[in-house]
Design a protein around this motif. Structure first.
Motif, PDB file in Angstrom:
ATOM      1  N   PHE A  52       0.836  -1.193   0.000  1.00 37.91           N
ATOM      2  CA  PHE A  52       0.000   0.000   0.000  1.00 37.91           C
ATOM      3  C   PHE A  52       0.875   1.249   0.000  1.00 37.91           C
ATOM      4  CE2 PHE A  52      -2.750  -3.196   1.872  1.00 37.91           C
ATOM      5  CZ  PHE A  52      -4.027  -2.871   1.431  1.00 37.91           C
ATOM      6  N   ILE A  53       0.405   2.283  -0.663  1.00 33.55           N
ATOM      7  CA  ILE A  53       0.979   3.619  -0.530  1.00 33.55           C
ATOM      8  C   ILE A  53      -0.114   4.500   0.059  1.00 33.55           C
ATOM      9  CG2 ILE A  53       1.956   5.619  -1.717  1.00 33.55           C
ATOM     10  CD1 ILE A  53       3.137   3.721  -3.769  1.00 33.55           C
ATOM     11  N   SER A  54       0.159   5.123   1.197  1.00 33.36           N
ATOM     12  CA  SER A  54      -0.893   5.792   1.966  1.00 33.36           C
ATOM     13  C   SER A  54      -0.825   7.307   1.836  1.00 33.36           C
ATOM     14  CB  SER A  54      -0.779   5.410   3.450  1.00 33.36           C
ATOM     15  OG  SER A  54      -0.971   4.021   3.622  1.00 33.36           O
ATOM     16  N   THR A  55      -1.985   7.916   1.594  1.00 28.91           N
ATOM     17  CA  THR A  55      -2.151   9.358   1.658  1.00 28.91           C
ATOM     18  C   THR A  55      -3.214   9.639   2.731  1.00 28.91           C
ATOM     19  OG1 THR A  55      -3.764   9.281  -0.152  1.00 28.91           O
ATOM     20  CG2 THR A  55      -1.465   9.697  -0.740  1.00 28.91           C
ATOM     21  N   THR A  56      -3.922  10.749   2.630  1.00 27.26           N
ATOM     22  CA  THR A  56      -5.000  11.046   3.571  1.00 27.26           C
ATOM     23  C   THR A  56      -6.182  11.670   2.835  1.00 27.26           C
ATOM     24  OG1 THR A  56      -4.170  13.270   4.069  1.00 27.26           O
ATOM     25  CG2 THR A  56      -3.454  11.469   5.523  1.00 27.26           C
ATOM     26  N   THR A  57      -7.314  11.694   3.505  1.00 28.33           N
ATOM     27  CA  THR A  57      -8.486  12.414   3.026  1.00 28.33           C
ATOM     28  C   THR A  57      -9.230  12.978   4.224  1.00 28.33           C
ATOM     29  OG1 THR A  57     -10.425  12.268   1.569  1.00 28.33           O
ATOM     30  CG2 THR A  57     -10.061  10.423   3.082  1.00 28.33           C
ATOM     31  N   ASN A 118      -2.702  19.835   0.399  1.00 28.44           N
ATOM     32  CA  ASN A 118      -1.617  18.918   0.740  1.00 28.44           C
ATOM     33  C   ASN A 118      -2.178  17.813   1.630  1.00 28.44           C
ATOM     34  OD1 ASN A 118       0.856  17.726   1.428  1.00 28.44           O
ATOM     35  ND2 ASN A 118       1.210  19.186   3.092  1.00 28.44           N
ATOM     36  N   TRP A 119      -1.952  16.544   1.246  1.00 25.80           N
ATOM     37  CA  TRP A 119      -2.485  15.439   2.049  1.00 25.80           C
ATOM     38  C   TRP A 119      -1.553  15.047   3.192  1.00 25.80           C
ATOM     39  CZ3 TRP A 119       1.055  11.598   1.788  1.00 25.80           C
ATOM     40  CH2 TRP A 119       1.820  11.473   0.619  1.00 25.80           C
ATOM     41  N   ILE A 121      -0.612  16.056   6.146  1.00 29.93           N
ATOM     42  CA  ILE A 121      -0.978  17.022   7.187  1.00 29.93           C
ATOM     43  C   ILE A 121      -1.384  16.298   8.465  1.00 29.93           C
ATOM     44  CG2 ILE A 121      -1.739  18.812   5.568  1.00 29.93           C
ATOM     45  CD1 ILE A 121      -4.614  17.825   5.974  1.00 29.93           C
ATOM     46  N   GLY A 122      -1.587  17.074   9.516  1.00 35.57           N
ATOM     47  CA  GLY A 122      -2.170  16.560  10.759  1.00 35.57           C
ATOM     48  C   GLY A 122      -1.463  15.339  11.311  1.00 35.57           C
ATOM     49  N   ASP A 123      -2.237  14.288  11.587  1.00 37.03           N
ATOM     50  CA  ASP A 123      -1.681  13.080  12.184  1.00 37.03           C
ATOM     51  C   ASP A 123      -0.676  12.385  11.262  1.00 37.03           C
ATOM     52  OD1 ASP A 123      -3.061  13.337  14.539  1.00 37.03           O
ATOM     53  OD2 ASP A 123      -4.755  12.107  13.903  1.00 37.03           O
ATOM     54  N   TYR A 124      -0.825  12.549   9.942  1.00 43.34           N
ATOM     55  CA  TYR A 124       0.151  11.962   9.013  1.00 43.34           C
ATOM     56  C   TYR A 124       1.496  12.669   9.164  1.00 43.34           C
ATOM     57  CZ  TYR A 124       1.485   9.411   4.737  1.00 43.34           C
ATOM     58  OH  TYR A 124       2.062   8.558   3.829  1.00 43.34           O
ATOM     59  N   HIS A 125       1.463  13.993   9.224  1.00 42.67           N
ATOM     60  CA  HIS A 125       2.685  14.781   9.449  1.00 42.67           C
ATOM     61  C   HIS A 125       3.365  14.351  10.758  1.00 42.67           C
ATOM     62  CE1 HIS A 125       4.877  18.793   9.049  1.00 42.67           C
ATOM     63  NE2 HIS A 125       5.227  18.362  10.255  1.00 42.67           N
ATOM     64  N   LYS A 126       2.587  14.241  11.821  1.00 43.30           N
ATOM     65  CA  LYS A 126       3.132  13.812  13.115  1.00 43.30           C
ATOM     66  C   LYS A 126       3.718  12.405  13.030  1.00 43.30           C
ATOM     67  CE  LYS A 126      -0.242  16.521  15.760  1.00 43.30           C
ATOM     68  NZ  LYS A 126      -1.429  16.429  16.655  1.00 43.30           N
ATOM     69  N   LEU A 127       3.042  11.527  12.285  1.00 43.54           N
ATOM     70  CA  LEU A 127       3.516  10.159  12.127  1.00 43.54           C
ATOM     71  C   LEU A 127       4.874  10.125  11.440  1.00 43.54           C
ATOM     72  CD1 LEU A 127       3.186   7.058  12.105  1.00 43.54           C
ATOM     73  CD2 LEU A 127       1.825   7.316  10.016  1.00 43.54           C
ATOM     74  N   LEU A 128       5.057  10.919  10.392  1.00 44.92           N
ATOM     75  CA  LEU A 128       6.344  10.931   9.695  1.00 44.92           C
ATOM     76  C   LEU A 128       7.459  11.436  10.610  1.00 44.92           C
ATOM     77  CD1 LEU A 128       5.574  12.121   6.057  1.00 44.92           C
ATOM     78  CD2 LEU A 128       5.709   9.800   6.972  1.00 44.92           C
ATOM     79  N   LEU A 129       7.162  12.449  11.423  1.00 48.35           N
ATOM     80  CA  LEU A 129       8.168  12.939  12.371  1.00 48.35           C
ATOM     81  C   LEU A 129       8.520  11.858  13.393  1.00 48.35           C
ATOM     82  CD1 LEU A 129       6.882  16.575  13.017  1.00 48.35           C
ATOM     83  CD2 LEU A 129       8.838  15.869  11.615  1.00 48.35           C
ATOM     84  N   GLU A 130       7.512  11.098  13.807  1.00 47.92           N
ATOM     85  CA  GLU A 130       7.749  10.004  14.744  1.00 47.92           C
ATOM     86  C   GLU A 130       8.584   8.903  14.084  1.00 47.92           C
ATOM     87  OE1 GLU A 130       5.160   6.887  17.546  1.00 47.92           O
ATOM     88  OE2 GLU A 130       4.138   8.311  16.237  1.00 47.92           O
ATOM     89  N   LEU A 131       8.258   8.572  12.843  1.00 42.44           N
ATOM     90  CA  LEU A 131       9.001   7.532  12.123  1.00 42.44           C
ATOM     91  C   LEU A 131      10.440   7.954  11.845  1.00 42.44           C
ATOM     92  CD1 LEU A 131       6.244   6.469   9.583  1.00 42.44           C
ATOM     93  CD2 LEU A 131       7.273   4.977  11.307  1.00 42.44           C
ATOM     94  N   LYS A 132      10.668   9.254  11.752  1.00 42.63           N
ATOM     95  CA  LYS A 132      12.020   9.749  11.461  1.00 42.63           C
ATOM     96  C   LYS A 132      12.950   9.558  12.650  1.00 42.63           C
ATOM     97  CE  LYS A 132      15.102  11.705   8.896  1.00 42.63           C
ATOM     98  NZ  LYS A 132      16.195  11.465   9.855  1.00 42.63           N
ATOM     99  N   GLN A 133      12.404   9.465  13.855  1.00 45.56           N
ATOM    100  CA  GLN A 133      13.237   9.261  15.033  1.00 45.56           C
ATOM    101  C   GLN A 133      13.863   7.869  14.989  1.00 45.56           C
ATOM    102  OE1 GLN A 133      13.718  11.912  17.088  1.00 45.56           O
ATOM    103  NE2 GLN A 133      12.425  12.908  15.552  1.00 45.56           N
ATOM    104  N   LYS A 134      15.104   7.778  15.406  1.00 46.69           N
ATOM    105  CA  LYS A 134      15.816   6.502  15.376  1.00 46.69           C
ATOM    106  C   LYS A 134      15.089   5.472  16.234  1.00 46.69           C
ATOM    107  CE  LYS A 134      20.342   4.421  16.344  1.00 46.69           C
ATOM    108  NZ  LYS A 134      20.318   3.587  15.125  1.00 46.69           N
ATOM    109  N   ASP A 135      14.857   4.296  15.658  1.00 46.33           N
ATOM    110  CA  ASP A 135      14.155   3.223  16.361  1.00 46.33           C
ATOM    111  C   ASP A 135      14.826   1.908  15.972  1.00 46.33           C
ATOM    112  OD1 ASP A 135      12.469   1.320  17.405  1.00 46.33           O
ATOM    113  OD2 ASP A 135      10.625   2.352  16.845  1.00 46.33           O
ATOM    114  N   ASP A 136      15.603   1.363  16.881  1.00 45.80           N
ATOM    115  CA  ASP A 136      16.361   0.142  16.593  1.00 45.80           C
ATOM    116  C   ASP A 136      15.464  -1.073  16.370  1.00 45.80           C
ATOM    117  OD1 ASP A 136      18.767   1.484  16.762  1.00 45.80           O
ATOM    118  OD2 ASP A 136      19.003   1.096  18.908  1.00 45.80           O
ATOM    119  N   SER A 137      14.178  -0.951  16.731  1.00 43.12           N
ATOM    120  CA  SER A 137      13.258  -2.063  16.507  1.00 43.12           C
ATOM    121  C   SER A 137      12.753  -2.111  15.061  1.00 43.12           C
ATOM    122  CB  SER A 137      12.059  -1.970  17.455  1.00 43.12           C
ATOM    123  OG  SER A 137      11.226  -0.873  17.118  1.00 43.12           O
ATOM    124  N   LEU A 138      13.117  -1.090  14.268  1.00 48.74           N
ATOM    125  CA  LEU A 138      12.681  -1.017  12.874  1.00 48.74           C
ATOM    126  C   LEU A 138      13.886  -0.946  11.926  1.00 48.74           C
ATOM    127  CD1 LEU A 138       9.900   1.693  13.347  1.00 48.74           C
ATOM    128  CD2 LEU A 138       9.575  -0.776  13.252  1.00 48.74           C
TER     129      LEU A 138
END
Length: 238
Positions: A52-57, A118-119, A121-138
């Protein structure tokens, strides 16, 4: 849009159930879009692994994740990379800096300025910032920003956001400056990214929808969903 105009609600439990995934989702040739209000890292990453490639609506003032299992995909194998004469000229000009992951938040801001609506935004934007943080479990998944910077002014003039899964890279969205002096720098960013991915031994580049001519100008090939999944799942599915 789905051929039957139906958009189904999708959960993490649905896609980790291989029976549902293969027999109800992958086999449904009439549906490409799904929706969810789950913006968790675990769900997003597993969606990506499943193709899947995810955007938002936005619906009734609420933001929803919009995962798409596309009917067709554009993939680039690096031996097929085509570099136009205009981009070759920019490469020789050497008035730019190519970087990975040095101005991630600024890239998000520029994308928001460039795209209306721009899709990302909001929780998607926050999610990308969270995913950008180093996480050795991923160790197999990481969000990336790909940046072209003016060597003299240090201005960010073209960039994109995407993600790495094992040895594949998938584009999400990007921008390039509309200033006339930066004509073709968006295409330069694509070529330099392809060269970077090849150098780093990526298997291929998933450019998503095969409806934009620039992707084929770059050397991408169109794959049906079935043919895409044969290549994709062999590389990234767990």
């Amino acid at each position: 849009m789905s051929l039957d105009n139906t958009i189904y609600y999708l959960t993490y439990e649905n896609i980790i159930d291989t029976n549902i995934l293969f027999n109800d989702i992958y086999s449904n040739e009439n549906t490409n879009y799904y929706f969810s209000d789950d913006f968790s890292k675990e769900f997003y990453i597993h969606l990506a692994r499943c193709g899947f490639i995810s955007t938002t609506t936005i619906y009734e003032e609420k933001l929803y994740l919009l995962p798409e299992l596309q009917f067709e995909y554009a993939l680039l194998d690096f031996e097929n990379l085509h570099i136009s004469k205009k981009v070759e000229k920019l490469i020789r000009k050497d008035n730019y800096i190519f970087k990975i992951n040095t101005r991630f938040e600024e890239v998000l801001e520029k994308i928001d300025e460039y795209h209306n609506p721009n899709w990302l935004i909001g929780d998607y934007h926050k999610l990308l910032l969270e995913l950008k943080q180093k996480d050795d479990s991923l160790p197999d998944f990481s969000i990336m920003s790909v940046e072209i910077i003016d060597k003299e002014t240090k201005e960010l003039i073209a960039a994109e956001i995407g993600y790495k899964i094992y040895d594949t890279y998938t584009s999400l969205t990007g921008f390039s400056s509309k200033e006339k002096k930066y004509n073709n720098y968006g295409k330069l960013q694509l070529v330099l990214l392809a060269k970077y991915l090849e150098k780093e031994n990526y298997a291929f580049w998933n450019l998503g929808h095969p409806y934009m001519e620039y992707k084929f100008d770059l050397g991408a090939v169109k794959y049906s969903r079935d043919d895409f999944l044969k290549r994709w799942l062999a590389k990234v599915f767990i």
